[in-house]
Design a protein around this motif. Structure first.
Motif, PDB file in Angstrom:
ATOM      1  N   ALA A   1       1.094  -0.820   0.255  1.00 45.88           N
ATOM      2  CA  ALA A   1      -0.361  -0.276   0.202  1.00 45.88           C
ATOM      3  C   ALA A   1       0.858   1.026  -0.177  1.00 45.88           C
ATOM      4  CB  ALA A   1      -1.034   0.619   1.140  1.00 45.88           C
ATOM      5  N   VAL A   2       2.332   1.144   0.762  1.00 44.24           N
ATOM      6  CA  VAL A   2       3.095   2.121   0.507  1.00 44.24           C
ATOM      7  C   VAL A   2       3.705   2.754  -0.661  1.00 44.24           C
ATOM      8  CG1 VAL A   2       4.617   3.205   2.018  1.00 44.24           C
ATOM      9  CG2 VAL A   2       3.258   2.122   3.416  1.00 44.24           C
ATOM     10  N   SER A   3       3.975   1.659  -1.010  1.00 40.30           N
ATOM     11  CA  SER A   3       4.372   1.512  -2.452  1.00 40.30           C
ATOM     12  C   SER A   3       3.475   2.195  -3.441  1.00 40.30           C
ATOM     13  CB  SER A   3       5.178  -0.105  -2.495  1.00 40.30           C
ATOM     14  OG  SER A   3       5.938   0.094  -2.751  1.00 40.30           O
ATOM     15  N   ALA A   4       2.306   1.720  -3.521  1.00 39.77           N
ATOM     16  CA  ALA A   4       1.032   1.924  -3.988  1.00 39.77           C
ATOM     17  C   ALA A   4       1.114   3.581  -3.713  1.00 39.77           C
ATOM     18  CB  ALA A   4       0.215   1.129  -4.241  1.00 39.77           C
ATOM     19  N   ALA A   5       1.150   4.450  -2.886  1.00 31.26           N
ATOM     20  CA  ALA A   5       0.757   5.965  -2.306  1.00 31.26           C
ATOM     21  C   ALA A   5       2.199   6.496  -3.512  1.00 31.26           C
ATOM     22  CB  ALA A   5       1.456   5.880  -0.768  1.00 31.26           C
ATOM     23  N   PHE A   6       3.131   5.849  -3.415  1.00 34.51           N
ATOM     24  CA  PHE A   6       4.609   6.280  -3.762  1.00 34.51           C
ATOM     25  C   PHE A   6       4.032   6.736  -4.926  1.00 34.51           C
ATOM     26  CE2 PHE A   6       8.381   5.254  -5.460  1.00 34.51           C
ATOM     27  CZ  PHE A   6       9.458   6.673  -5.223  1.00 34.51           C
TER      28      PHE A   6
ATOM     29  N   SER B 253      -6.972   5.696  -1.537  1.00 34.33           N
ATOM     30  CA  SER B 253      -7.308   5.658  -3.140  1.00 34.33           C
ATOM     31  C   SER B 253      -6.373   4.226  -3.981  1.00 34.33           C
ATOM     32  CB  SER B 253      -6.364   6.771  -3.604  1.00 34.33           C
ATOM     33  OG  SER B 253      -4.989   6.495  -4.144  1.00 34.33           O
ATOM     34  N   VAL B 254      -4.839   3.623  -3.062  1.00 35.58           N
ATOM     35  CA  VAL B 254      -4.471   2.504  -3.919  1.00 35.58           C
ATOM     36  C   VAL B 254      -5.423   1.547  -2.703  1.00 35.58           C
ATOM     37  CG1 VAL B 254      -2.743   4.176  -3.963  1.00 35.58           C
ATOM     38  CG2 VAL B 254      -2.913   2.554  -2.093  1.00 35.58           C
TER      39      VAL B 254
END
Length: 565
Positions: free
Chosen positions: A142-147, A169-170
């Motif tokens: 999830a953090v990588s997608a937020a990146f 949003s992810v």
């Protein structure tokens, strides 16, 4: 229980006198520095290096370091405030360079994304390895997608949003839909670093751009740590790259030994302060004056050739052509709200800039037991069934023999912001009951009770009013420009004003250096020159800020800024 130590050094609790103190007098100086934290001592050192001798540093306590503050406790040195050196190993990081030079003792801690994943507990006990690993991997994804969302917003020229908005949003669940374990892991990765939940954390500020521009980072440079430290807005200075290792200081001299080392050159010089050309009062011989609580800063009369007038609680009055203020944003905001300290009151644009700073609270509670009964791990997380961040992050101070020696039996638990404020005002006995209940939930009902406890009080201490600053969602170049802009001879420094590393010891260091260089520039133009605005806000606008400006304003406007290139 042997007793407890509740830490505070409020402005009204300090005794007058002592080393470096002075009796009431009227003194005129070329430069006055307010505060002996890392910002203040770096300002003093920079002035001294630049040839200024007629200056003094006023400090309300009896020590150097500010929010770098350690105490000796049961044979160990515990840091009540700043504890980690971040962004290492980096030869470009002056804090790390000084630590190596003086042989500062400590070791590395492991957080999210290391080979030693934090242990997870809930009301049912310790999670199994597979379940724990799956949760870690899901949140990391999830953090990588937020990146990726952050990069997309940059490319599209869109503004900043909260980290919460990006995570939602992810597909990462909103707080109301999170399980206790999801909530706790999110707290550890975000709140435990930023003092605030993702709702209050800037998306752009959260992710590390490494080197160069955000384009370079978003083009495929691997995200260096899952907690994704500090600052797309930094652009990093030159070749400086923020790296995930964190050095946890345990040195008996304390982290403040770094600040003491910075101050060493101007403290060792036994020559007199000197006399300014308009001096009519006798100045003390020491450049470091302790037990000096500032009650009034009168900066208002631009036509007064004596400059800024500062009065302390012991009746002393100091005049200086240039005054470098390094107080925390929390102290400045409290003064604005109460209508005290500044004469005249800060103008609306300056007060508003400080009001936009989030000054959080980070409370490290140290507990000592007769025996160790907890896991041997850097981090142990507890997921309360209903409360987010409730005594959630625990640290074993003997973990893998890295910090305190075996048999110290010291456990550290960290709370932030609202829990910090609540714990600061409640009886210590109640805090101990809450701690015991959580540990009993984790390790069973027969665990021993603490023998002793230390509870710092950063928020209620009027000398600090919080732990460190955090960039609010939507912070712009203009905000830092307003924070740094001088008011006549009054120049603003402190970690909150540093656009590159605010919230860090390194930010305080840079801000003190910046402010002192602006004073040196003014002194070179003539002793009567006042600093109205720095010629540059830092060594060039960071790449992110340059890109951000162009994302929101025409090229002609951005190029008109004196610090754009």
């Amino acid at each position: 229980m042997q007793g407890c130590l509740v830490i505070t050094c409020g402005l009204f609790l300090l005794a007058e006198g002592g080393i470096g103190s002075s009796t009431a007098h009227d003194c005129e100086l070329d430069v006055l520095v307010l505060g002996a934290g890392i910002s203040g001592v770096k300002a003093g050192a920079t002035l001294y290096e630049g040839g200024v001798r007629n200056f003094a540093v006023l400090e309300q306590s009896q020590r150097i370091g500010g929010r770098m503050w350690n105490v000796q406790w049961h044979g160990q040195s515990i840091e009540l405030g700043a504890n980690w050196i971040e962004g290492i190993p980096q030869k470009e990081d002056p804090i790390w360079s000084i630590a190596q030079e003086i042989g500062l003792q400590g070791n590395y801690t492991c957080q999210e994304g290391s080979d030693e994943e934090p242990l997870l507990y809930n009301s049912a006990g310790k999670l199994g390895t597979n379940e724990s690993l799956a949760l870690h991997q899901r949140f990391a994804a999830a953090v990588s997608a937020a990146f990726a969302v952050s990069c997309q917003r940059h490319r599209a020229g869109l503004g900043d949003v909260s980290l919460r908005e990006a995570l939602s949003s992810v597909g990462w669940p909103a707080i109301k839909n999170q399980t206790p374990l999801e909530r706790t892991l999110e707290f550890f990765v975000v709140d435990w670093d930023f003092q605030y939940p993702p709702d209050n954390v800037s998306l752009f500020n959260y992710f590390d751009v490494g080197k160069g521009t955000y384009e370079e980072t978003c083009a495929g440079v691997k995200l260096k740590s899952r907690r994704a430290h500090r600052a797309v807005r930094m652009g990093m200075l030159d070749s400086f790259a923020w790296e995930p290792p964190r050095f946890f200081v345990t040195d008996p001299r304390g982290y403040a030994a770094v600040a003491q080392h910075v101050a060493k050159p101007f403290l060792q010089d036994a020559t007199n302060l000197g006399t300014s050309r308009t001096s009519q009062g006798k100045c003390p011989e020491s450049r470091m004056l302790f037990n000096k609580t500032v009650v009034t800063i009168d900066y208002g009369d631009a036509n007064n050739d004596r400059g800024v007038r500062v009065e302390t609680s012991d009746g002393s009055v100091y005049w200086a052509k240039h005054c470098i203020l390094t107080f925390s944003a929390g102290v400045i905001n409290a003064a604005v709200e109460s209508g005290t300290l500044f004469r005249p009151a800060l103008p609306e644009w300056k007060a508003g800039a400080f009001a936009r700073i989030q000054n959080g609270v980070y409370t490290k509670i140290f507990l000592r037991f007769e025996t160790q009964f907890w896991d041997d791990a850097d981090y142990i997380l507890f997921a309360d069934s209903s409360r987010r961040g409730y005594y959630a992050v625990w640290q074993d101070m003997e973990s893998h023999h890295k910090f305190f020696p075996k048999g110290s039996n010291i456990l550290l638990v960290t709370v932030v912001h609202e829990d910090s404020k609540r714990i600061e005002v409640q009886p210590t006995a109640q805090t101990l009951e809450e701690v015991h209940a959580v540990l009993s939930n984790m390790y069973g009902p027969h665990i021993p009770r603490p023998l002793d406890v230390v509870v710092p009080k950063w928020h209620s201490d009027p000398s600090f009013r919080g732990s460190w600053s955090n960039i609010a969602v939507g912070t712009t170049v203009s905000d830092f420009r307003l924070l740094q802009k001088a008011l006549g001879g009054l120049i603003f420094a402190g970690e909150a004003t540093d656009q590159d590393f605010n919230g860090f010891v390194l930010g305080g260091y840079h801000s003190g250096e910046r402010a002192a260089k602006h004073v040196l520039e003014a002194l070179e133009k003539g002793s009567d020159a006042l600093v109205s605005e720095p010629s540059s806000l830092s060594p060039g606008m960071p790449a992110y800020l340059r890109s951000a400006c162009l994302s929101h304003f025409p090229w002609s406007f951005c190029c008109s800024l004196p610090f754009f290139f």
